[in-house]
Design an enzyme around this catalytic site. Structure first.
Site, mmCIF file in Angstrom:
data_model
loop_
_atom_site.group_PDB
_atom_site.id
_atom_site.type_symbol
_atom_site.label_atom_id
_atom_site.label_comp_id
_atom_site.label_asym_id
_atom_site.label_seq_id
_atom_site.Cartn_x
_atom_site.Cartn_y
_atom_site.Cartn_z
ATOM 1 N N GLU A 159 3.788 10.688 -6.304
ATOM 2 C CA GLU A 159 2.643 9.958 -6.732
ATOM 3 C C GLU A 159 1.234 10.736 -6.734
ATOM 4 O OE1 GLU A 159 -0.626 7.216 -4.480
ATOM 5 O OE2 GLU A 159 1.467 6.745 -3.919
ATOM 6 N N LYS A 218 4.018 -2.827 -2.269
ATOM 7 C CA LYS A 218 3.733 -1.736 -1.221
ATOM 8 C C LYS A 218 2.964 -2.505 -0.085
ATOM 9 C CE LYS A 218 0.022 1.821 -1.517
ATOM 10 N NZ LYS A 218 -0.690 2.736 -2.419
#
Length: 208
Positions: free
Chosen positions: A38, A127
């Site tokens: 990420e 998440k």
């Protein structure tokens, strides 16, 4: 998103990594068995870094864009070549845009209301952030009424507690500054970076 996580339940978070270090760092992660990263969008040159990593590694490395907190940031990241997006929150505008455009998104949640909103827009892989501020078994409380959901732990995940998150039922983890010693990054010691990342991979039941 689930297919990406199945290949790499450990997502390496690249935040404030200098552009000249992004490629060798990602290469060391790949050698260690980490197949997803990420790039935080609040890092300088993030969009260029995403484009660079996709050009260099292609399908071998899933490159996501983190901190996608607005539709504009999400649009820019996808245009740069991001394979998926992550957000610390469950902003409805971002959820709507990703759902309508078919963009992979890992939205951030903390409360049942957050989870319910994400499910309304078709997102069931979520998440949990900041995960380290809660006991790993917190997701049992969320999965009780929302049994179709799965979670990725981000924030406060360490080499000492990562296995506990998986044992509690998390589908994956996202790790930033704890993944590799800062000195290894500063000095460009990519062998040490690889060894450190490999130690993490060995703690993940489905990879070790």
């Amino acid at each position: 998103m689930r297919s990406i996580l199945a290949k790499s339940p450990l997502i390496a978070i690249l935040r404030h990594i200098p552009p000249e270090q992004a490629e060798p760092y990602a290469a060391s992660l790949l050698r260690a068995g980490v197949r997803a990263v990420e790039v935080a969008l609040n890092s300088a040159g993030a969009l260029e870094e995403i484009a660079l990593l996709k050009s260099r590694f292609g399908d071998a490395l899933a490159v996501g864009a983190g901190t996608a907190v607005t539709v504009k940031k999400a649009q820019d990241a996808v245009a740069a070549g991001a394979d998926f997006l992550l957000s610390p929150s469950s902003d409805e505008d971002v959820l709507r845009w990703c759902a309508e455009k078919g963009v992979r998104l890992l939205p951030g949640v903390l409360t049942p209301s957050d989870v319910s909103l994400c499910l309304r827009w078709g997102f069931s892989l979520l998440k949990l952030f900041p995960a380290g501020d809660f006991p790993p078994h917190y997701i049992r409380s969320l999965k009780g009424p929302f049994d179709e959901t799965d979670y990725v732990a981000v924030g406060g995940v360490s080499l000492q507690n990562v296995r506990a998150f998986f044992e509690a039922g998390f589908a994956g983890v996202g790790v930033g500054s704890n993944l590799v010693p800062k000195e290894a990054l500063r000095s460009g010691n990519w062998e040490q970076a690889e060894q450190s990342a490999r130690a993490w991979v060995e703690q993940i039941p489905c990879l070790s």
